[in-house]
Design a protein around this motif. Structure first.
Motif, PDB file in Angstrom:
ATOM      1  N   GLU A 142      42.488  45.665  51.685  1.00  0.00           N
ATOM      2  CA  GLU A 142      41.125  45.994  52.106  1.00  0.00           C
ATOM      3  C   GLU A 142      40.111  45.756  50.980  1.00  0.00           C
ATOM      4  O   GLU A 142      38.907  45.922  51.183  1.00  0.00           O
ATOM      5  CB  GLU A 142      41.057  47.463  52.555  1.00  0.00           C
ATOM      6  CG  GLU A 142      41.902  47.772  53.795  1.00  0.00           C
ATOM      7  CD  GLU A 142      41.926  49.252  54.126  1.00  0.00           C
ATOM      8  OE1 GLU A 142      41.114  50.004  53.547  1.00  0.00           O
ATOM      9  OE2 GLU A 142      42.770  49.656  54.953  1.00  0.00           O
ATOM     10  N   LEU A 143      40.599  45.352  49.807  1.00  0.00           N
ATOM     11  CA  LEU A 143      39.730  45.163  48.649  1.00  0.00           C
ATOM     12  C   LEU A 143      39.312  43.703  48.497  1.00  0.00           C
ATOM     13  O   LEU A 143      40.008  42.789  48.948  1.00  0.00           O
ATOM     14  CB  LEU A 143      40.454  45.594  47.362  1.00  0.00           C
ATOM     15  CG  LEU A 143      41.020  47.010  47.302  1.00  0.00           C
ATOM     16  CD1 LEU A 143      41.674  47.246  45.950  1.00  0.00           C
ATOM     17  CD2 LEU A 143      39.929  48.048  47.547  1.00  0.00           C
ATOM     18  N   THR A 144      38.169  43.491  47.850  1.00  0.00           N
ATOM     19  CA  THR A 144      37.767  42.134  47.490  1.00  0.00           C
ATOM     20  C   THR A 144      38.637  41.658  46.329  1.00  0.00           C
ATOM     21  O   THR A 144      39.308  42.456  45.661  1.00  0.00           O
ATOM     22  CB  THR A 144      36.297  42.093  47.041  1.00  0.00           C
ATOM     23  OG1 THR A 144      36.170  42.848  45.819  1.00  0.00           O
ATOM     24  CG2 THR A 144      35.376  42.684  48.093  1.00  0.00           C
ATOM     25  N   VAL A 145      38.596  40.356  46.063  1.00  0.00           N
ATOM     26  CA  VAL A 145      39.356  39.802  44.945  1.00  0.00           C
ATOM     27  C   VAL A 145      38.907  40.445  43.631  1.00  0.00           C
ATOM     28  O   VAL A 145      39.720  40.772  42.766  1.00  0.00           O
ATOM     29  CB  VAL A 145      39.189  38.267  44.876  1.00  0.00           C
ATOM     30  CG1 VAL A 145      39.828  37.708  43.607  1.00  0.00           C
ATOM     31  CG2 VAL A 145      39.803  37.612  46.098  1.00  0.00           C
ATOM     32  N   LEU A 173      35.104  36.104  40.360  1.00  0.00           N
ATOM     33  CA  LEU A 173      34.139  37.200  40.285  1.00  0.00           C
ATOM     34  C   LEU A 173      32.703  36.691  40.351  1.00  0.00           C
ATOM     35  O   LEU A 173      32.393  35.592  39.879  1.00  0.00           O
ATOM     36  CB  LEU A 173      34.328  37.990  38.982  1.00  0.00           C
ATOM     37  CG  LEU A 173      35.716  38.578  38.683  1.00  0.00           C
ATOM     38  CD1 LEU A 173      35.633  39.510  37.482  1.00  0.00           C
ATOM     39  CD2 LEU A 173      36.283  39.316  39.882  1.00  0.00           C
ATOM     40  N   SER A 174      31.836  37.509  40.933  1.00  0.00           N
ATOM     41  CA  SER A 174      30.403  37.208  40.926  1.00  0.00           C
ATOM     42  C   SER A 174      29.834  37.573  39.556  1.00  0.00           C
ATOM     43  O   SER A 174      30.494  38.211  38.735  1.00  0.00           O
ATOM     44  CB  SER A 174      29.690  38.012  42.009  1.00  0.00           C
ATOM     45  OG  SER A 174      29.684  39.394  41.663  1.00  0.00           O
ATOM     46  N   LEU A 288      26.244  33.895  45.487  1.00  0.00           N
ATOM     47  CA  LEU A 288      27.182  34.868  44.937  1.00  0.00           C
ATOM     48  C   LEU A 288      28.428  34.929  45.807  1.00  0.00           C
ATOM     49  O   LEU A 288      28.464  34.416  46.926  1.00  0.00           O
ATOM     50  CB  LEU A 288      26.521  36.253  44.867  1.00  0.00           C
ATOM     51  CG  LEU A 288      25.223  36.333  44.047  1.00  0.00           C
ATOM     52  CD1 LEU A 288      24.668  37.752  44.093  1.00  0.00           C
ATOM     53  CD2 LEU A 288      25.440  35.884  42.618  1.00  0.00           C
ATOM     54  N   VAL A 289      29.478  35.559  45.268  1.00  0.00           N
ATOM     55  CA  VAL A 289      30.700  35.762  46.049  1.00  0.00           C
ATOM     56  C   VAL A 289      30.355  36.526  47.328  1.00  0.00           C
ATOM     57  O   VAL A 289      29.633  37.522  47.297  1.00  0.00           O
ATOM     58  CB  VAL A 289      31.741  36.559  45.227  1.00  0.00           C
ATOM     59  CG1 VAL A 289      32.946  36.919  46.094  1.00  0.00           C
ATOM     60  CG2 VAL A 289      32.195  35.749  44.021  1.00  0.00           C
ATOM     61  N   GLY A 290      30.830  36.012  48.486  1.00  0.00           N
ATOM     62  CA  GLY A 290      30.546  36.658  49.758  1.00  0.00           C
ATOM     63  C   GLY A 290      29.284  36.160  50.436  1.00  0.00           C
ATOM     64  O   GLY A 290      28.884  36.694  51.478  1.00  0.00           O
TER      65      GLY A 290
END
Length: 496
Positions: A142-145, A173-174, A288-290
């Motif tokens: 359930e976590l982001t990288v 990572l962002s 950004l990431v996402g």
């Protein structure tokens, strides 16, 4: 007695037929961040796997706090306070954060059962100390990288490790998450923890490291203080020569529109994404990431579905329901995750290169081996892929050469539109320059490229135009005379 936290002296490691390391020296002070730098295949990972007990040393000596030690396995490494955070996350996805942190060393009750109360309580304390705002009962999947990366760091800290190796820790990572990671690293430094930092992102090394050791072809080249060196000097040490024209790009006026995406929408992911790609241009995608960049490309390539919108190829509306449809329309997609989504790591270089064009040299279940070999040799030479032969397992190649094998697979389909998702992630400077040269040659030949990249210097130097995304929307598309890191970040963070 040495005051050094770690010394590795004259370390050598041989695999069948080749020296992976030959007489390498490395040292680490308490409270120091020491970078290990080198091209893919230079021996950095092999050296750290010896330190982490994954490989056994053939020759040389290892000292911890001045005492010679033998590290025969991972438990020995842990006993001496060594933790390695690998580039590929190695957490168990369907266990909780707490269960991952204490996996294999769970606190036990007197009755011999796992003391879940203590385990979750201790894990929650770590999470609170790092100000992550997570529950210890949350499942890893359930976590982001980025969050998973922080759990790996917490796991290392929970061992009371005095030596932590971080292998490409910022690759997923962002910018905001990188800032948080660096803050964590600085806190660990104050606690006397020594950190080995492996990264191909040169700007990071100048921000966070104290010293840099350079390796090349399994040998030790030298160690320099970070504040006393330059980008150019480090690159010259890495590749053995000055690397001029790092970003290789000849700009010319692009041609007609070859791909048009109109109002592509996927609930919760994409919102009315529209853009045009012209013949012979590189259209960069920043964000950004996402932000939804990879998700947009997967919809275009038929890997994901979308609820609304249209795709046009050469002016004609097309229906792309799956990747085969995309390939028929001469669209190719090089995924950002080459190991999980791109390559067959236990298969040969040739297998990976030709898997998408099997029908070209197969007839009545018979393979035209001469033609297949010719195609394979062509791309090995064309992309300067370093491999002993075409039958070498791809998993044994360096990251840069793996990436070039994946690119060659899609080039073999003769695409007109090539989507490159993070094409140089985890790739050294020499291989990066080679990939830029390949991209430059392709656009000169009339191929159109979409490049997703989290490295702004790469986006700015290689792109004709840049589309900036934020939360599933294309905020703006910038022309080359409006490029700057500040402008791109303004739009990437939601600015108008």
């Amino acid at each position: 007695m040495s005051s050094k936290l770690l010394e590795m002296r004259e370390v050598s490691k041989k695999f069948p037929g080749v020296y992976a390391l030959k007489g390498v020296n490395f040292e680490l002070e308490s409270g120091e961040v020491h970078a290990l730098l080198g091209e893919n295949g230079a021996g950095k990972s092999t050296l750290m796997k010896i330190l982490g007990g994954i490989y056994r040393i053939d020759e040389g000596k290892i000292f911890i706090n001045g005492q010679e030690v033998k590290i025969d396995d991972v438990k020995d490494a842990q006993k001496y306070g060594i933790s390695i955070i690998h580039q590929e996350i190695v957490l168990v996805p369907y266990l909780s954060i707490a269960e991952n942190i204490y996996l294999g060393r769970e606190p036990m009750t007197k009755a011999g059962f796992i003391d879940e109360h203590t385990m979750f309580e201790n894990a929650q304390q770590f999470l609170d100390d790092f100000d992550l705002g997570l529950s210890a009962r949350t499942l890893i999947n359930e976590l982001t990288v980025a969050q998973q990366q922080m759990i790996e760091i917490i796991k290392a800290v929970s061992f009371n490790s005095k030596i932590i190796v971080m292998d490409e820790p910022t690759s997923s990572l962002s910018e905001k998450e990188v800032d948080f990671l660096f803050k964590t690293i600085r806190n660990l430094k104050q606690q006397g923890v020594g950190m080995v930092y492996i990264s191909h992102r040169m700007n990071e090394l100048f921000e966070i490291t104290d010293r840099i050791t350079v390796m090349r072809d399994g040998t030790y080249i030298g160690t320099v203080k970070t504040k006393e060196t330059t980008n150019e000097k480090l690159i010259a040490m890495m590749v053995g020569r000055e690397l001029n024209n790092y970003y290789v790009r000849d700009f010319s006026a692009p041609g007609e529109t070859v791909l048009k995406v109109s109002d592509l929408t996927k609930k919760g992911v994409l919102e009315g994404a529209s853009f045009e790609l012209k013949k012979g241009e590189i259209l960069g995608f920043a964000g950004l990431v996402g932000a939804g960049r990879s998700e947009l490309m997967k919809c275009i390539f038929g890997l994901d579905s979308f609820e609304q919108g249209e795709i046009f190829v050469n002016g004609s509306k097309v229906a792309i329901k799956n990747p085969n449809d995309a390939i028929r329309h001469k669209i190719a997609y090089v995924t950002e995750n080459r190991k999980e989504e791109g390559l067959f790591l236990i298969k040969s270089v040739q297998y990976n290169m030709t898997i998408k064009i099997l029908d070209e040299f197969m007839k009545f279940f018979r393979v035209n081996a001469k033609y297949e070999n010719k195609e394979t040799d062509h791309y090995i030479n064309e992309l300067s892929i370093k491999t002993p032969n075409a039958e070498q397992e791809v998993g044994n190649l360096s990251g840069g050469n793996q990436q070039k094998v994946l690119i060659s697979r899609w080039l073999a389909t003769n695409p007109k539109v090539l989507i490159l998702d993070e094409p140089t992630r985890g790739v050294d400077v020499g291989a990066k320059a080679e990939i830029y040269t390949i991209m430059n040659r392709l656009v000169k030949e009339g191929v159109s490229i979409i490049m997703i990249s989290s490295e702004l210097p790469e986006v700015i130097n290689m792109s004709d135009r840049v589309a900036v995304m934020c939360k599933g929307k294309i905020q703006t598309i910038l022309n080359k005379d409006h490029f700057s890191q500040e402008t791109i970040m303004h739009y990437a963070t939601g600015g108008h």
